[in-house]
Design a protein around this motif. Structure first.
Motif, short mmCIF file in Angstrom:
data_model
loop_
_atom_site.label_atom_id
_atom_site.label_comp_id
_atom_site.label_asym_id
_atom_site.label_seq_id
_atom_site.Cartn_x
_atom_site.Cartn_y
_atom_site.Cartn_z
N ALA A 399 0.76 -0.92 -0.13
CA ALA A 399 -0.06 0.06 -0.06
C ALA A 399 0.73 1.20 -0.07
N ALA A 400 2.00 1.36 0.87
CA ALA A 400 2.67 2.33 0.97
C ALA A 400 3.59 2.68 -0.49
N MET A 401 3.76 1.37 -1.22
CA MET A 401 4.53 1.74 -2.49
C MET A 401 3.25 2.17 -3.65
N MET A 402 2.34 1.72 -3.41
CA MET A 402 1.14 2.28 -4.52
C MET A 402 0.74 3.80 -4.20
N GLU A 403 0.99 4.09 -2.79
CA GLU A 403 0.86 5.51 -2.47
C GLU A 403 1.94 6.31 -2.99
N ARG A 404 3.23 5.87 -2.83
CA ARG A 404 3.88 6.70 -3.37
C ARG A 404 4.23 6.68 -4.87
N LEU A 405 3.68 5.76 -5.50
CA LEU A 405 3.44 5.96 -7.03
C LEU A 405 2.31 6.84 -7.46
N GLU A 406 1.32 6.90 -6.69
CA GLU A 406 0.18 7.71 -7.02
C GLU A 406 0.64 9.29 -6.70
N GLN A 407 1.77 9.54 -5.87
CA GLN A 407 2.33 10.83 -5.59
C GLN A 407 3.06 11.27 -7.21
N ILE A 408 3.17 10.56 -7.93
CA ILE A 408 3.70 10.98 -9.24
C ILE A 408 2.64 11.68 -9.95
N PRO A 409 2.63 12.75 -10.55
CA PRO A 409 1.36 13.37 -11.28
C PRO A 409 0.74 12.53 -12.43
N GLU A 410 1.73 11.98 -13.00
CA GLU A 410 1.35 11.01 -14.23
C GLU A 410 0.60 9.84 -13.83
N LEU A 411 0.73 9.52 -12.41
CA LEU A 411 0.07 8.08 -12.13
C LEU A 411 -1.17 8.54 -10.98
N SER A 412 -1.25 9.91 -10.95
CA SER A 412 -2.59 10.04 -9.92
C SER A 412 -3.84 9.08 -10.30
N GLY A 413 -4.31 8.48 -9.43
CA GLY A 413 -5.50 7.64 -9.63
C GLY A 413 -5.20 6.30 -10.26
N LEU A 414 -4.09 5.67 -10.33
CA LEU A 414 -3.37 4.65 -11.13
C LEU A 414 -4.05 3.25 -10.34
N SER A 415 -4.38 3.35 -8.86
CA SER A 415 -4.79 2.18 -8.34
C SER A 415 -6.26 1.85 -8.87
N ARG A 416 -7.06 2.88 -9.41
CA ARG A 416 -8.22 2.44 -9.87
C ARG A 416 -8.31 1.93 -11.58
N ARG A 417 -7.23 1.81 -11.87
CA ARG A 417 -6.99 1.38 -13.58
C ARG A 417 -6.42 0.22 -13.53
N VAL A 418 -5.73 -0.39 -12.32
CA VAL A 418 -5.11 -1.58 -12.47
C VAL A 418 -5.96 -2.97 -12.69
N GLU A 419 -5.60 -3.55 -13.52
CA GLU A 419 -6.39 -4.99 -14.06
C GLU A 419 -5.68 -6.42 -13.34
N GLU A 420 -4.25 -6.21 -13.36
CA GLU A 420 -3.31 -7.21 -12.82
C GLU A 420 -2.43 -6.62 -12.06
N ALA A 421 -1.90 -7.29 -10.89
CA ALA A 421 -0.99 -6.83 -9.93
C ALA A 421 -0.14 -8.04 -9.34
N LEU A 422 1.10 -7.75 -9.36
CA LEU A 422 2.03 -8.81 -8.66
C LEU A 422 3.04 -7.91 -7.70
N PHE A 423 2.99 -8.26 -6.15
CA PHE A 423 3.63 -7.46 -5.29
C PHE A 423 4.92 -8.58 -5.05
N PHE A 424 6.42 -8.30 -5.20
CA PHE A 424 7.52 -9.11 -4.90
C PHE A 424 8.41 -8.36 -4.13
N THR A 425 8.73 -9.22 -3.01
CA THR A 425 9.37 -8.47 -1.87
C THR A 425 10.91 -9.10 -1.78
N PRO A 426 11.60 -8.53 -0.94
CA PRO A 426 12.98 -9.29 -0.81
C PRO A 426 12.70 -10.89 -0.39
N LEU A 427 11.46 -11.01 0.54
CA LEU A 427 11.46 -12.39 0.95
C LEU A 427 10.99 -13.19 -0.09
N ASP A 428 10.16 -12.76 -1.24
CA ASP A 428 10.18 -13.38 -2.54
C ASP A 428 11.24 -13.66 -3.34
#
Length: 516
Positions: A399-428
């Motif tokens: 959620a924090a990463m998505m929030e950071r992305l939406e701070q980029i003007p060109e990506l404002s409202g990005l979460s409403r447009r996502v059709e597929e998503a995968l979060f991959f972490t250091p543990l992954d």
């Protein structure tokens, strides 16, 4: 080359960039090459990731110095341009510092003019940097193309010639401060230290050549993604008579009298081999591929004393509609130095992180359905020695990463447009791709882990074992990994020829009754 009985059998563990390049070169020299890859796709941490109708590069997205690839393909009797469609990017990337956006290219005069407009007074420093780094690059490049097997290698003429320009005892940031006054411009040429998983305030000044290479030689994109390089290599290996076995893990390297004699697969099958090439993650391979107690220099307790790179949190997004960002964009934290210190020294999550966005759909229509976007986003984070509990905090960090992305003007409202998503972490990275500590860029590149102090291409502990990839000399990053493949394949063949000639001499001596 026609395969002969004298050419041996090679088992390559891992179908990452280095393993595939080594296998392709050796297959072209007539060896019986068998590549074993645990994952279902080739490319290792740089393989293809598919989410529904969207396709992504899992890892590497910057393709530099394609001339190295051209030479490797030519050595295998192939033409890179006939195997892949590769396009040069007009601008290297856009670098965002609040409202200031710097978009350099490899056109020296255009970039200098842009610097004069955005960072007045630093344009001459840029030209001086490019002149100095070109001379430095010419002296350093030979050191990346040969092995460093002992301290005696430091006494060779190419090292002595390069020594005055190595700047190994200065940091990347300090070196760049000699050319640029504006802090934002310094960061524009130092952020590349992250390719090595290090802070530019700690990374040896030798690596200012990374930004020079981008500005001098440009950045490129293979249509279909960087992963297409590796599917092409796998295809060529098969055409040359080798085999690439996917979904086929190696459990152990078989050793007799401290000499590799083959590999044991997870399914219980024993494969005999004259040589074994390790392209697996270095520390994971040392910890898991040898019988416990066999290794001395790289025993588990000694591996934990080494320094490892930072890691990355990845968010791969299939997005409805287009995105108004260039192919590569880097969005810097307001306090970049603090952000880097939190990642590398304090090893905590940053409240104000930097983030990288890869938007190849602006150039490549093959990655997403028409009118849609395959968006790759990366946030540098501490490796698993840090304080973040990725199992417990996974949803919060996403959620924090998505929030950071939406701070980029060109990506404002990005979460409403996502059709597929995968979060991959250091543990992954660690659990799914066997990356030790989730250190995406492998062993760090501090002075104690460079050249002769980095694991050698010819493995020091067990005969007829060879290393290739980011964990060995000359280091991480695709161009240097490809150079490691050339070094390793050359050393292996030279050793094989030496052993074969010795065998012929012994046989001839026995037949004639002479003492060998």
């Amino acid at each position: 080359m026609v395969r002969t009985k004298e050419r041996g059998k090679i088992a390559v563990i891992g179908a990452g960039p280095g393993g595939l390049a080594t296998a392709m070169l050796l297959a072209a020299r007539g060896y019986d090459v068998q590549v074993y890859e645990k994952q279902a796709v080739v490319g290792g941490r740089s393989g293809l990731l598919q989410l529904g109708d969207y396709r992504f590069d899992r890892g590497a997205t910057f393709l530099m110095m394609p001339q190295i690839l051209e030479e490797i393909f030519a050595a295998a009797g192939r033409s890179l341009s006939e195997e892949l469609e590769i396009r040069e990017l007009e601008s290297l990337y856009s670098l965002h510092f609040g409202d200031t956006v710097f978009s350099p290219s490899r056109n020296l005069e255009d970039t200098a003019a842009q610097i004069a407009q955005l960072f007045p007074g630093d344009e001459d420093g840029y030209k001086r940097f490019m002149r100095d780094e070109e001379a430095k690059f010419e002296r350093i490049m030979p050191l990346l193309q040969r092995p460093f097997a002992s301290l005696r290698d430091y006494l060779k003429m190419d090292v002595l010639r390069a020594l005055p320009v190595l700047h190994a005892h200065e940091s990347v940031y300090r070196r760049l401060s000699r050319y640029f006054k504006d802090e934002r411009l310094r960061l524009s040429f130092t952020f590349q230290a992250k390719y090595l998983g290090m802070s530019p305030w700690e990374c040896p000044g030798t690596f200012t050549i990374l930004s020079f290479i981008e500005h001098k030689y440009g950045l490129y994109h293979p249509i279909g993604g960087v992963n297409r390089i590796f599917t092409a290599m796998a295809r060529i290996i098969r055409e040359l008579g080798g085999q690439v076995h996917t979904s086929c893990a190696v459990k152990q390297i078989l050793v007799k009298n401290r000499k590799a004699v083959g590999v044991l697969l997870d399914n219980g099958e024993r494969i005999e081999a004259d040589h074994v090439v390790i392209n697996a993650d270095f520390a994971s391979a040392m910890n898991h591929l040898f019988e416990p107690g066999l290794l001395r220099k790289y025993a588990p307790q000694k591996l934990e004393q080494k320094r490892y790179s930072l890691s990355t949190a990845m968010l791969y997004l299939g997005v409805d509609g287009t995105v108004d960002l260039p192919h590569h964009s880097v969005h810097f934290a307001n306090d970049y130095r603090r952000n880097v210190e939190e990642m590398t020294r304090l090893k905590t999550a940053s409240a104000d992180p930097s983030i990288y966005v890869h938007n190849p759909s602006v150039l490549d229509p093959t990655l997403a359905p028409a009118g849609k976007t395959a968006l790759y986003t990366l946030m540098p984070v501490p490796n698993l020695t840090g304080s973040i509990d990725w199992e417990r905090d996974r949803e919060r960090m996403q959620a924090a990463m998505m929030e950071r992305l939406e701070q980029i003007p060109e990506l404002s409202g990005l979460s409403r447009r996502v059709e597929e998503a995968l979060f991959f972490t250091p543990l992954d990275w660690q659990n799914r791709l066997d990356v030790h500590q989730g250190a995406t860029f492998n062993l760090a590149h501090n002075l104690g882990q460079m050249m002769a102090f980095r694991p050698h291409n010819r493995f020091e502990e067990i005969d007829r074992v060879w290393l290739v990839g980011g964990g060995t000399h000359p280091g991480s990053g695709l161009p240097t990994i490809f150079e490691s493949a050339r070094i390793t394949s050359r050393l292996l063949e030279e050793e094989d020829l030496r052993l074969r000639d010795r065998g012929h001499r012994i046989k001839a001596a026995v037949e004639t009754g002479r003492t060998p």
